[in-house]
Design a protein around this motif. Structure first.
Motif, mmCIF file in Angstrom:
data_model
loop_
_atom_site.group_PDB
_atom_site.id
_atom_site.type_symbol
_atom_site.label_atom_id
_atom_site.label_comp_id
_atom_site.label_asym_id
_atom_site.label_seq_id
_atom_site.Cartn_x
_atom_site.Cartn_y
_atom_site.Cartn_z
ATOM 1 N N THR A 110 -18.000 -4.589 -27.162
ATOM 2 C CA THR A 110 -16.676 -4.607 -26.530
ATOM 3 C C THR A 110 -15.807 -3.488 -27.090
ATOM 4 N N GLU A 129 -10.379 -10.784 -25.553
ATOM 5 C CA GLU A 129 -10.114 -10.429 -24.160
ATOM 6 C C GLU A 129 -8.686 -9.909 -23.991
ATOM 7 N N THR A 152 -14.692 -8.650 -17.482
ATOM 8 C CA THR A 152 -14.042 -9.953 -17.329
ATOM 9 C C THR A 152 -15.013 -10.997 -16.793
ATOM 10 N N ASP A 180 -19.811 -15.028 -22.984
ATOM 11 C CA ASP A 180 -19.017 -14.691 -24.166
ATOM 12 C C ASP A 180 -19.574 -15.415 -25.398
ATOM 13 N N ALA A 188 -17.831 -11.662 -19.396
ATOM 14 C CA ALA A 188 -17.346 -12.474 -20.514
ATOM 15 C C ALA A 188 -17.149 -13.923 -20.103
ATOM 16 N N ALA A 225 -8.522 -17.577 -22.096
ATOM 17 C CA ALA A 225 -8.763 -16.205 -22.545
ATOM 18 C C ALA A 225 -8.802 -16.163 -24.062
ATOM 19 N N ARG A 261 -7.598 -14.968 -16.165
ATOM 20 C CA ARG A 261 -7.705 -13.572 -16.607
ATOM 21 C C ARG A 261 -6.993 -12.636 -15.635
#
Length: 402
Positions: free
Chosen positions: A100, A34, A83, A90, A86, A30, A215
């Motif tokens: 974001t 995030e 989530t 990302d 990404a 992560a 995540r």
């Protein structure tokens, strides 16, 4: 170039081409963005749980649960979509970060509308915040479609699905009241259908299984932290008003034990194996109820503390069930999700079912046991369930031929 150098080059760049990341990438963890994103969403989770607590304390179980389920869906679904996006796309450049930020602003707007949604049934501000988040997500998918030709078909399906459903949410604001429940269910089903349609009919996105599992685990920890904070707030209020009673102490101890044992249960077992899209969607969608039940546990503990000090319009039995039901739901769901994800953490499904029944029985018997004794008993029942499951797993491994 070393992995660290590549990460440094990628992080915070002005503009980078958005291409699918490697789903087998090593050390995919992560990012700080995030984690900040998660903390922003927890504000909305806390608002929803706080309003559920007030509804439970006033004895408004039906309307409180319906409002909570609706608001929590909006929060969870926006979080889940970002989530997974990404995990695949990302780029962490300036444009990605700004979009974001727009989503984070949207969740704060949504959080601001939660009290009105619960008290007056007015979801206008909630819908505005939700649509802001989803439009930002739409922009991300359109960018992926333009810059990643290999994934264009799937990205365009996501974009089209999101745009169509958001138009539906906006139109719903003018729907007659009698149509409100029906249109809500239809739009929720449509939202849930978009990823399956996009992934199966278009090019599958390149999400990272290990990153996704991490995540979800991190957000679970954050929600459990909210439960602890809600419990602390309830204990402080009770102690300030009437001092530390035995019931307050037992509820506090039982609540802490529940949080710790549910955390332990979640993180028991090996690697989460999201090997197929069906497994991944089951894992992802199933967490709606996991997150909602965990956050509801905080509201239930606060309601139990209110009832123990006679500050709530609910019986001890109702307060006990307000704690027991979220715990039982979480136990059953975690057992099912562990099996789906093949973590090897479940010895027998019947153990989780027995633990859930014991917890519900304790909640139902809160009037006879005392509320504090019932909550502490729930914590001990979950502890016993975890111990029995662990012992059975070890015994099974020991019996295997070598």
């Amino acid at each position: 170039m070393s992995e660290g150098d590549a990460t440094a080059e990628r992080t915070g760049a002005l503009l980078r081409r958005m291409s699918g990341r490697d789903p087998g990438e090593d050390h995919r963890a992560a990012t700080p963005l995030e984690l900040l994103f998660d903390l922003t969403f927890v504000v909305a989770v806390a608002q929803a749980a706080a309003q559920l607590h007030h509804a439970l304390a006033e004895g408004h179980f039906g309307s409180g649960l319906v409002g909570y389920a609706a608001v929590f869906f909006a929060v969870w679904w926006a979080w889940m979509n970002f989530t997974w996006f990404a995990s695949a796309y990302d780029t962490d450049d300036v444009l990605y970060r700004l979009l974001t930020l727009v989503q984070m602003a949207g969740v704060l707007v949504l959080a601001a509308g939660v009290p009105s949604a619960f008290k007056n049934g007015d979801f206008a501000v909630v819908v505005v915040g939700y649509v802001i988040m989803r439009v930002a997500m739409l922009a991300q998918w359109l960018r992926a479609a333009m810059e990643h030709p290999e994934g264009r078909s799937g990205a365009l399906r996501y974009a089209a699905g999101i745009a169509l459903v958001q138009a539906g949410w906006i139109a719903r604001l003018w729907a007659p009241g009698v149509w409100a429940p029906t249109t809500f269910v239809v739009l929720v089903v449509a939202e849930l259908a978009v990823p399956a349609w996009a992934e199966y009919r278009g090019m599958a996105t390149r999400w990272h299984p290990g990153h996704i599992a991490e995540r979800y685990g991190l957000f679970t920890i954050i929600v459990l932290g909210e439960v602890i904070l809600a419990s602390l707030s309830g204990v402080q209020s009770a102690v300030t008003d009437h001092g530390l009673s035995s019931d307050v102490l037992l509820i506090a101890l039982g609540g802490l034990l529940l949080v710790f044992m549910l955390w332990w249960t979640y993180f028991t077992g090996g690697e989460v194996r999201l090997t197929t899209l069906r497994t991944a969607l089951t894992w992802g969608y199933g967490h709606y109820l996991v997150f909602a039940a965990l956050a509801a546990l905080g509201a239930g503990l606060q309601a139990a503390l209110d009832a123990s000090e006679h500050h709530a319009h609910l019986t001890e039995r109702a307060a006990g069930l307000a704690v027991a039901v979220p715990v039982a739901v979480t136990l059953l769901l975690l057992a099912a999700l562990h099996r789906v994800a093949g973590t090897g953490a479940v010895a027998r499904g019947g153990l989780a079912a027995a633990g859930a029944l014991a917890v519900l029985a304790l909640g139902f018997g809160a009037s006879e046991l005392s509320l504090g004794g019932a909550v502490l008993g729930m914590g001990l029942a979950v502890t016993a369930t975890l111990i029995a499951n662990t012992a059975t797993l070890r015994g099974g491994r020991a019996a295997l031929p070598r």
